[in-house]
Design a protein around this motif. Structure first.
Motif, PDB file in Angstrom:
ATOM      1  N   THR A  39       0.844  -1.194   0.000  1.00 53.27           N
ATOM      2  CA  THR A  39       0.000   0.000   0.000  1.00 53.27           C
ATOM      3  C   THR A  39       0.878   1.242   0.000  1.00 53.27           C
ATOM      4  OG1 THR A  39      -1.738  -1.125   1.252  1.00 53.27           O
ATOM      5  CG2 THR A  39      -1.762   1.279   1.281  1.00 53.27           C
ATOM      6  N   PRO A  40       0.652   2.180  -0.920  1.00 46.13           N
ATOM      7  CA  PRO A  40       1.471   3.401  -0.939  1.00 46.13           C
ATOM      8  C   PRO A  40       1.284   4.210   0.338  1.00 46.13           C
ATOM      9  CG  PRO A  40      -0.425   3.612  -2.407  1.00 46.13           C
ATOM     10  CD  PRO A  40      -0.377   2.184  -1.973  1.00 46.13           C
ATOM     11  N   ALA A  41       2.381   4.764   0.819  1.00 40.71           N
ATOM     12  CA  ALA A  41       2.343   5.494   2.088  1.00 40.71           C
ATOM     13  C   ALA A  41       2.043   6.972   1.909  1.00 40.71           C
ATOM     14  CB  ALA A  41       3.676   5.327   2.814  1.00 40.71           C
ATOM     15  N   SER A  42       2.213   7.497   0.698  1.00 42.50           N
ATOM     16  CA  SER A  42       1.982   8.925   0.480  1.00 42.50           C
ATOM     17  C   SER A  42       1.481   9.154  -0.936  1.00 42.50           C
ATOM     18  CB  SER A  42       3.271   9.711   0.709  1.00 42.50           C
ATOM     19  OG  SER A  42       4.287   9.279  -0.188  1.00 42.50           O
ATOM     20  N   VAL A  45      -3.332   9.384  -4.617  1.00 43.97           N
ATOM     21  CA  VAL A  45      -3.978   9.512  -5.920  1.00 43.97           C
ATOM     22  C   VAL A  45      -2.997   9.159  -7.026  1.00 43.97           C
ATOM     23  CG1 VAL A  45      -5.124  11.076  -7.512  1.00 43.97           C
ATOM     24  CG2 VAL A  45      -5.599  11.239  -5.060  1.00 43.97           C
ATOM     25  N   ALA A  46      -1.817   9.777  -7.000  1.00 42.24           N
ATOM     26  CA  ALA A  46      -0.810   9.488  -8.021  1.00 42.24           C
ATOM     27  C   ALA A  46      -0.359   8.032  -7.946  1.00 42.24           C
ATOM     28  CB  ALA A  46       0.385  10.426  -7.862  1.00 42.24           C
ATOM     29  N   ALA A  47      -0.219   7.525  -6.706  1.00 44.98           N
ATOM     30  CA  ALA A  47       0.242   6.147  -6.548  1.00 44.98           C
ATOM     31  C   ALA A  47      -0.774   5.153  -7.101  1.00 44.98           C
ATOM     32  CB  ALA A  47       0.515   5.862  -5.068  1.00 44.98           C
ATOM     33  N   ALA A  49      -2.957   5.719  -9.401  1.00 49.95           N
ATOM     34  CA  ALA A  49      -2.950   5.867 -10.861  1.00 49.95           C
ATOM     35  C   ALA A  49      -1.814   5.061 -11.466  1.00 49.95           C
ATOM     36  CB  ALA A  49      -2.835   7.340 -11.233  1.00 49.95           C
ATOM     37  N   ASP A  50      -0.631   5.145 -10.858  1.00 49.68           N
ATOM     38  CA  ASP A  50       0.514   4.379 -11.359  1.00 49.68           C
ATOM     39  C   ASP A  50       0.255   2.879 -11.244  1.00 49.68           C
ATOM     40  OD1 ASP A  50       1.901   6.691 -11.949  1.00 49.68           O
ATOM     41  OD2 ASP A  50       3.049   6.689 -10.070  1.00 49.68           O
ATOM     42  N   ILE A  51      -0.344   2.469 -10.136  1.00 55.24           N
ATOM     43  CA  ILE A  51      -0.648   1.051  -9.946  1.00 55.24           C
ATOM     44  C   ILE A  51      -1.608   0.565 -11.035  1.00 55.24           C
ATOM     45  CG2 ILE A  51      -1.919  -0.550  -8.456  1.00 55.24           C
ATOM     46  CD1 ILE A  51      -0.717   0.991  -6.053  1.00 55.24           C
ATOM     47  N   ALA A  52      -2.657   1.334 -11.293  1.00 54.84           N
ATOM     48  CA  ALA A  52      -3.647   0.932 -12.297  1.00 54.84           C
ATOM     49  C   ALA A  52      -3.004   0.821 -13.678  1.00 54.84           C
ATOM     50  CB  ALA A  52      -4.794   1.943 -12.323  1.00 54.84           C
ATOM     51  N   ARG A  53      -2.167   1.788 -14.019  1.00 51.93           N
ATOM     52  CA  ARG A  53      -1.507   1.746 -15.337  1.00 51.93           C
ATOM     53  C   ARG A  53      -0.546   0.571 -15.424  1.00 51.93           C
ATOM     54  NH1 ARG A  53      -0.560   7.681 -14.498  1.00 51.93           N
ATOM     55  NH2 ARG A  53      -2.139   8.826 -15.673  1.00 51.93           N
ATOM     56  N   ALA A  94     -13.192  10.883  -7.911  1.00 48.37           N
ATOM     57  CA  ALA A  94     -13.175  11.928  -8.942  1.00 48.37           C
ATOM     58  C   ALA A  94     -11.756  12.243  -9.386  1.00 48.37           C
ATOM     59  CB  ALA A  94     -13.856  13.188  -8.408  1.00 48.37           C
ATOM     60  N   ARG A  95     -10.850  12.365  -8.436  1.00 45.73           N
ATOM     61  CA  ARG A  95      -9.475  12.746  -8.788  1.00 45.73           C
ATOM     62  C   ARG A  95      -8.778  11.645  -9.578  1.00 45.73           C
ATOM     63  NH1 ARG A  95      -6.423  14.818  -3.566  1.00 45.73           N
ATOM     64  NH2 ARG A  95      -4.752  14.930  -5.139  1.00 45.73           N
TER      65      ARG A  95
END
Length: 303
Positions: A39-42, A45-47, A49-53, A94-95
């Motif tokens: 699980t990303p610690a910080s 939202v960006a993390a 997104a990167d995981i999904a991609r 949303a984000r």
């Protein structure tokens, strides 16, 4: 035809369990990948997104994320998560949807798991299923025709706060003698250690199986209390099936067996439905997320 994928993320405090499903030409999902990651610690939202991609590439059609805590599924907002406090107040759906340019739904993790067990797990074949997860707390969820019956204020199913011992231990909710104070993992651990035992609630259950005299009254009391709570559930809800999961309900399912025996002994007018152990285990949340994503896609197509 372009390949489409739906991604389900079951987010925990330290790890994420995910399933990636490919949508076939007849709109049926086929799971092509499942795994765990940290699980990303910080910067969640960006993390995410990167995981999904990284998992789905550019052919992602939708994402559903299960979060432990309070969420507003209508707005995709995490209201409060004890295990993931950096998500509190984040408009995650949303984000993340804006970044990925696909629909992103945010759901409570217990509800995702309950939907999975009701539709594709131990409750399959029943239209009215109450799921119960035995762990640190006692989480309940009523699933009717594949959807959660959450109540007028979204808090239906809190069987862990049925009072089973009116003069019992003070519960975190402010009442005394809630089911959680008897059968929740912390309560079982305290009782086991006070009796001279060592280790976790699982060690307590193992000791019970081995006939340890110190374990017998603790586990028997827990089974009776769970049975009393189930009798209340049957009187108020009358479910078609009860599915019990969580770490404390895993094999050899002793607590479940004791509770069912207590129900059978004390029932009067009650109609006792099948009371069975959950089947999907640790993957239930991810399975539920993919199922919710499939449902959303179907609604979008027919709208």
């Amino acid at each position: 035809m372009t390949t489409r994928y739906l991604l389900g993320l079951d987010v925990g405090g330290s790890s994420i369990k995910y399933q990636l499903a490919m949508i076939t030409d007849d709109d049926r999902p086929v799971v092509v990948k499942q795994d765990t990651l940290a699980t990303p610690a910080s910067d969640p939202v960006a993390a995410f997104a990167d995981i999904a991609r990284d998992i789905a590439g550019d052919d992602l059609a939708g994402v559903v994320i299960a979060i432990p805590g309070l969420v507003d599924s209508d707005t995709g907002t995490v209201l409060r998560s004890v295990n993931l406090p950096h998500l509190d107040g984040v408009h995650l759906g949303a984000r993340l949807g804006d970044i990925l340019e696909v629909p992103v739904d945010i759901v409570n993790d217990g509800r995702a798991a309950a939907i999975a067990e009701a539709r594709w797990g131990a409750g399959d074949g029943h239209s009215d299923v109450f799921t119960l997860a035995l762990g640190t707390g006692i989480a309940g969820c009523h699933v009717v025709n594949g959807s959660v019956a959450a109540g007028a204020h979204g808090i239906a199913g809190e069987l862990g706060h049925i009072v089973v011992e009116p003069d019992g231990e003070l519960c975190a909710c402010g009442q005394r003698g809630c089911l959680e104070t008897v059968i929740g993992a912390p309560a079982l651990r305290r009782g086991w250690h006070a009796a001279g035992g060592e280790g976790s609630p699982r060690d307590l259950l193992i000791a019970y199986e081995n006939g340890d005299a110190r374990a017998l009254p603790i586990v028997d009391r827990a089974g009776r209390s769970l049975g009393d709570a189930l009798l209340t559930l049957l009187a108020l809800v009358d479910p078609g099936c009860v599915v019990i999961g969580g770490g404390l309900a895993s094999a050899p399912h002793r607590l479940v067996q004791l509770a069912v025996a207590h129900v059978d002994k004390k029932k009067t007018f009650h109609t006792v439905p099948p009371i069975v152990a959950a089947e999907l285990g640790r993957w239930a949340g991810a399975v539920g997320c993919v199922g919710i994503a499939v449902d959303r896609m179907a609604r979008t197509v027919t709208a």
